[in-house]
Write a protein that holds these residues in place. Structure first.
Motif, PDB file in Angstrom:
ATOM      1  N   GLN A 166      77.733  66.535  13.349  1.00 27.02           N
ATOM      2  CA  GLN A 166      77.265  67.715  14.087  1.00 27.02           C
ATOM      3  C   GLN A 166      76.925  68.852  13.127  1.00 27.02           C
ATOM      4  O   GLN A 166      75.887  69.517  13.271  1.00 27.02           O
ATOM      5  CB  GLN A 166      78.337  68.223  15.051  1.00 27.02           C
ATOM      6  CG  GLN A 166      78.571  67.397  16.281  1.00 27.02           C
ATOM      7  CD  GLN A 166      79.672  68.022  17.127  1.00 27.02           C
ATOM      8  OE1 GLN A 166      79.622  69.197  17.450  1.00 27.02           O
ATOM      9  NE2 GLN A 166      80.684  67.234  17.457  1.00 27.02           N
ATOM     10  N   LEU A 167      77.788  69.075  12.149  1.00 32.06           N
ATOM     11  CA  LEU A 167      77.558  70.143  11.177  1.00 32.06           C
ATOM     12  C   LEU A 167      76.285  69.887  10.368  1.00 32.06           C
ATOM     13  O   LEU A 167      75.508  70.812  10.107  1.00 32.06           O
ATOM     14  CB  LEU A 167      78.769  70.289  10.249  1.00 32.06           C
ATOM     15  CG  LEU A 167      80.042  70.829  10.908  1.00 32.06           C
ATOM     16  CD1 LEU A 167      81.235  70.662   9.972  1.00 32.06           C
ATOM     17  CD2 LEU A 167      79.872  72.288  11.311  1.00 32.06           C
ATOM     18  N   ALA A 168      76.059  68.637   9.983  1.00 28.84           N
ATOM     19  CA  ALA A 168      74.849  68.290   9.226  1.00 28.84           C
ATOM     20  C   ALA A 168      73.602  68.523  10.075  1.00 28.84           C
ATOM     21  O   ALA A 168      72.607  69.090   9.596  1.00 28.84           O
ATOM     22  CB  ALA A 168      74.922  66.834   8.767  1.00 28.84           C
ATOM     23  N   GLU A 169      73.635  68.097  11.329  1.00 28.00           N
ATOM     24  CA  GLU A 169      72.479  68.278  12.215  1.00 28.00           C
ATOM     25  C   GLU A 169      72.171  69.750  12.430  1.00 28.00           C
ATOM     26  O   GLU A 169      71.005  70.161  12.410  1.00 28.00           O
ATOM     27  CB  GLU A 169      72.719  67.572  13.547  1.00 28.00           C
ATOM     28  CG  GLU A 169      72.696  66.061  13.425  1.00 28.00           C
ATOM     29  CD  GLU A 169      73.136  65.335  14.686  1.00 28.00           C
ATOM     30  OE1 GLU A 169      73.653  65.990  15.624  1.00 28.00           O
ATOM     31  OE2 GLU A 169      72.965  64.105  14.722  1.00 28.00           O
ATOM     32  N   LYS A 170      73.203  70.555  12.597  1.00 25.60           N
ATOM     33  CA  LYS A 170      72.998  71.994  12.789  1.00 25.60           C
ATOM     34  C   LYS A 170      72.486  72.655  11.506  1.00 25.60           C
ATOM     35  O   LYS A 170      71.657  73.565  11.567  1.00 25.60           O
ATOM     36  CB  LYS A 170      74.295  72.663  13.240  1.00 25.60           C
ATOM     37  CG  LYS A 170      74.657  72.351  14.673  1.00 25.60           C
ATOM     38  CD  LYS A 170      75.921  73.092  15.076  1.00 25.60           C
ATOM     39  CE  LYS A 170      76.185  72.962  16.554  1.00 25.60           C
ATOM     40  NZ  LYS A 170      77.274  73.839  16.997  1.00 25.60           N
ATOM     41  N   THR A 171      72.959  72.197  10.367  1.00 24.45           N
ATOM     42  CA  THR A 171      72.493  72.744   9.092  1.00 24.45           C
ATOM     43  C   THR A 171      71.006  72.457   8.910  1.00 24.45           C
ATOM     44  O   THR A 171      70.223  73.357   8.586  1.00 24.45           O
ATOM     45  CB  THR A 171      73.307  72.150   7.918  1.00 24.45           C
ATOM     46  OG1 THR A 171      74.680  72.487   8.088  1.00 24.45           O
ATOM     47  CG2 THR A 171      72.815  72.692   6.582  1.00 24.45           C
TER      48      THR A 171
END
Length: 164
Positions: A147-152
């Motif tokens: 999730q953090l990677a996708e948001k980044t």
């Protein structure tokens, strides 16, 4: 009685330039915002399981760096809290939060293209089985990191798309 037909709408909109005129363009298309970053972002080498998952998820969206033009530095931090207890005060469910501080830099000029912070959360159930508990914990942290990677990547693409 009239019914909406999606194909007819898209063909009509395309024929009259409606979709192009409104600025619609696929992000990952040949001329989309992501094309500038495709296989051009070198990430900081992973040190932890979360770092590895983050790098793998970013590369799934942008491709592994073949011609590194940009450098993505990141720092992942996570926190785990119990959110449900049994009557005997045993932990039943955990809530995991995470954040990534990131900076995307043009390696040639040293200019910062994008920087910021993204956050996400997930949860998982505790188990009496050691294997199940370990598996649930790892899965939760992997979901969180993806999730953090996708948001980044989404945040970076929003900036890259507006800056040219």
């Amino acid at each position: 009685m009239s019914s909406f037909n999606r194909r007819s709408f898209l063909m009509t909109a395309t024929a009259f330039g409606g979709l192009a005129g409104c600025g619609f363009a696929p992000v990952y298309g040949p001329n989309g915002r992501a094309s500038v970053l495709r296989e051009a972002v070198q990430l900081t080498a992973p040190d932890t399981r979360e770092d590895y998952t983050f790098v793998r998820a970013v590369e799934a969206q942008l491709g592994a760096a073949r011609t590194p033009r940009f450098k993505l530095d990141y720092k992942i931090s996570t926190d785990k809290n119990s959110i449900e207890l049994t009557r005997d005060q045993e932990i039943y469910r955990y809530h995991v939060t995470g954040e990534v501080d990131f900076t995307l830099t043009d390696q040639a000029s040293g200019a910062v293209i994008s920087s910021g912070k993204v956050t996400a959360f997930t949860a998982y159930s505790a188990s009496e089985s050691t294997f199940a508990a370990l598996s649930a914990t790892r899965d939760a942290y992997e979901r969180l990191t993806v999730q953090l990677a996708e948001k980044t990547v989404a945040k970076i693409l929003a900036v890259v798309g507006t800056s040219g």
